[in-house]
Design a protein around this motif. Structure first.
Motif, PDB file in Angstrom:
ATOM      1  N   GLU A  25       2.664  -9.026   2.456  1.00 47.36           N
ATOM      2  CA  GLU A  25       4.230  -9.296   3.036  1.00 47.36           C
ATOM      3  C   GLU A  25       4.167  -7.746   4.177  1.00 47.36           C
ATOM      4  OE1 GLU A  25       7.513  -8.516   0.413  1.00 47.36           O
ATOM      5  OE2 GLU A  25       6.243 -10.319  -1.042  1.00 47.36           O
ATOM      6  N   HIS A  26       3.018  -6.860   3.592  1.00 52.93           N
ATOM      7  CA  HIS A  26       3.320  -5.500   4.632  1.00 52.93           C
ATOM      8  C   HIS A  26       2.364  -5.876   5.788  1.00 52.93           C
ATOM      9  CE1 HIS A  26       4.648  -2.693   2.213  1.00 52.93           C
ATOM     10  NE2 HIS A  26       4.173  -2.727   0.911  1.00 52.93           N
ATOM     11  N   MET A  27       1.309  -6.712   5.730  1.00 55.08           N
ATOM     12  CA  MET A  27       0.660  -6.971   6.924  1.00 55.08           C
ATOM     13  C   MET A  27       1.452  -8.123   7.475  1.00 55.08           C
ATOM     14  SD  MET A  27      -2.582  -9.746   7.139  1.00 55.08           S
ATOM     15  CE  MET A  27      -2.198 -10.713   6.834  1.00 55.08           C
ATOM     16  N   SER A  28       2.431  -8.755   6.985  1.00 54.84           N
ATOM     17  CA  SER A  28       3.119  -9.807   7.723  1.00 54.84           C
ATOM     18  C   SER A  28       4.194  -9.244   8.236  1.00 54.84           C
ATOM     19  CB  SER A  28       3.758 -10.902   6.559  1.00 54.84           C
ATOM     20  OG  SER A  28       3.275 -11.902   6.446  1.00 54.84           O
ATOM     21  N   TYR A  37      -6.336  -4.826   5.821  1.00 54.31           N
ATOM     22  CA  TYR A  37      -5.732  -5.803   4.547  1.00 54.31           C
ATOM     23  C   TYR A  37      -7.025  -5.923   4.426  1.00 54.31           C
ATOM     24  CZ  TYR A  37      -4.539 -10.263   2.112  1.00 54.31           C
ATOM     25  OH  TYR A  37      -3.542 -10.688   1.173  1.00 54.31           O
ATOM     26  N   GLY A  38      -7.966  -6.690   5.121  1.00 54.97           N
ATOM     27  CA  GLY A  38      -9.441  -6.697   3.722  1.00 54.97           C
ATOM     28  C   GLY A  38      -9.715  -6.250   3.840  1.00 54.97           C
ATOM     29  N   GLU A  39      -9.836  -4.674   3.811  1.00 58.56           N
ATOM     30  CA  GLU A  39      -9.900  -3.400   2.919  1.00 58.56           C
ATOM     31  C   GLU A  39      -9.768  -3.550   1.558  1.00 58.56           C
ATOM     32  OE1 GLU A  39     -10.393  -0.318   5.461  1.00 58.56           O
ATOM     33  OE2 GLU A  39     -11.369  -0.981   6.921  1.00 58.56           O
ATOM     34  N   ARG A  40      -8.032  -3.531   1.811  1.00 59.15           N
ATOM     35  CA  ARG A  40      -6.894  -2.728   0.900  1.00 59.15           C
ATOM     36  C   ARG A  40      -7.700  -3.954  -0.328  1.00 59.15           C
ATOM     37  NH1 ARG A  40      -2.202   0.570   2.089  1.00 59.15           N
ATOM     38  NH2 ARG A  40      -3.402   1.830   4.114  1.00 59.15           N
ATOM     39  N   LEU A  60       2.242   3.373   1.983  1.00 60.68           N
ATOM     40  CA  LEU A  60       2.942   1.710   1.846  1.00 60.68           C
ATOM     41  C   LEU A  60       4.675   1.820   1.588  1.00 60.68           C
ATOM     42  CD1 LEU A  60       0.964  -0.665   1.856  1.00 60.68           C
ATOM     43  CD2 LEU A  60       1.641   0.264   4.065  1.00 60.68           C
ATOM     44  N   PRO A  61       5.645   1.787   2.154  1.00 58.74           N
ATOM     45  CA  PRO A  61       7.258   1.317   1.886  1.00 58.74           C
ATOM     46  C   PRO A  61       7.533   0.236   0.896  1.00 58.74           C
ATOM     47  CG  PRO A  61       7.262   0.305   3.640  1.00 58.74           C
ATOM     48  CD  PRO A  61       5.964   1.155   3.403  1.00 58.74           C
ATOM     49  N   ALA A  62       8.131  -0.125   0.175  1.00 54.67           N
ATOM     50  CA  ALA A  62       8.393  -1.653  -0.739  1.00 54.67           C
ATOM     51  C   ALA A  62       8.001  -2.427   0.520  1.00 54.67           C
ATOM     52  CB  ALA A  62       9.740  -0.819  -1.666  1.00 54.67           C
ATOM     53  N   PRO A  63       7.788  -3.624  -0.370  1.00 56.34           N
ATOM     54  CA  PRO A  63       7.338  -3.660  -1.760  1.00 56.34           C
ATOM     55  C   PRO A  63       6.241  -3.019  -2.131  1.00 56.34           C
ATOM     56  CG  PRO A  63       6.649  -5.898  -0.673  1.00 56.34           C
ATOM     57  CD  PRO A  63       7.052  -4.567   0.591  1.00 56.34           C
ATOM     58  N   HIS A  64       6.033  -3.084  -4.015  1.00 56.06           N
ATOM     59  CA  HIS A  64       5.180  -2.428  -4.136  1.00 56.06           C
ATOM     60  C   HIS A  64       4.785  -3.593  -5.612  1.00 56.06           C
ATOM     61  CE1 HIS A  64       5.678   1.694  -3.001  1.00 56.06           C
ATOM     62  NE2 HIS A  64       5.116   1.319  -2.183  1.00 56.06           N
TER      63      HIS A  64
END
Length: 175
Positions: A25-28, A37-40, A60-64
């Protein structure tokens, strides 16, 4: 009164999946790029504790990730759960109920008649035909409960999201 679980508490595969979903969702949303994204996501896959997952989402903010599988400490002991009610088919019509009851009996009767030599083996097509009739009348999932359908739909959405992420990653690599 609840207490916060230790960051040393080990995580489950369900927690890792939740973290990967949140990271997607953070990537989107554009907060991280495909390389990050790949590293994380690799770090999420290797994570063993809540603290390790917390570090990945610290900036990063929510979502977690969700940790719903960990019971929280409570002041009073929980009351014993009542026995679950027997499952009933959801909104089945009388013909559906009849067919659901008769199909297994038809299979048993057909096998018994074949075994005793009373009728020839083609009698097995009667219960098979009843099954096909039920499926054609009420669709593929007429014999599945609502929760099964929800899990299946969620699985299809998650699979499509993973395919989109994979394809966008491949496009980025190709540039």
């Amino acid at each position: 009164m609840t207490e916060v679980p230790s960051p040393q508490l080990r995580i489950s595969d369900q927690n890792r999946e939740s973290a990967l979903s949140a990271l997607g969702e953070h990537m989107s949303a554009g907060r991280i790029d495909i390389d990050e994204y790949g590293e994380r996501s690799a770090r999420i896959t290797a994570a063993k504790t809540r603290g390790e997952l917390g570090e990945i989402f610290a900036d990063l903010p929510a979502p977690h990730p969700r940790y719903e599988d960990v019971p929280q400490a409570v002041a009073a002991p929980p009351e014993p759960a009542a026995a679950p009610a027997p499952r009933q088919p959801d909104n089945w019509s009388p013909p559906q109920r009849f067919l659901a009851a008769i199909v297994p009996l038809a299979f048993i009767a057909a096998i018994a008649l074949i075994a005793t030599g009373t009728l020839a083996w083609p009698i097995i097509f009667v219960p098979i035909g009843l099954t096909v009739f039920g499926k054609s009348m009420w669709g593929h999932d007429w014999n599945h409960d609502v929760e099964h359908r929800r899990r299946h739909e969620r699985h299809l959405r998650d699979r499509e999201r993973r395919r989109e992420l994979r394809d966008s990653y491949r496009r980025e690599l190709g540039r």
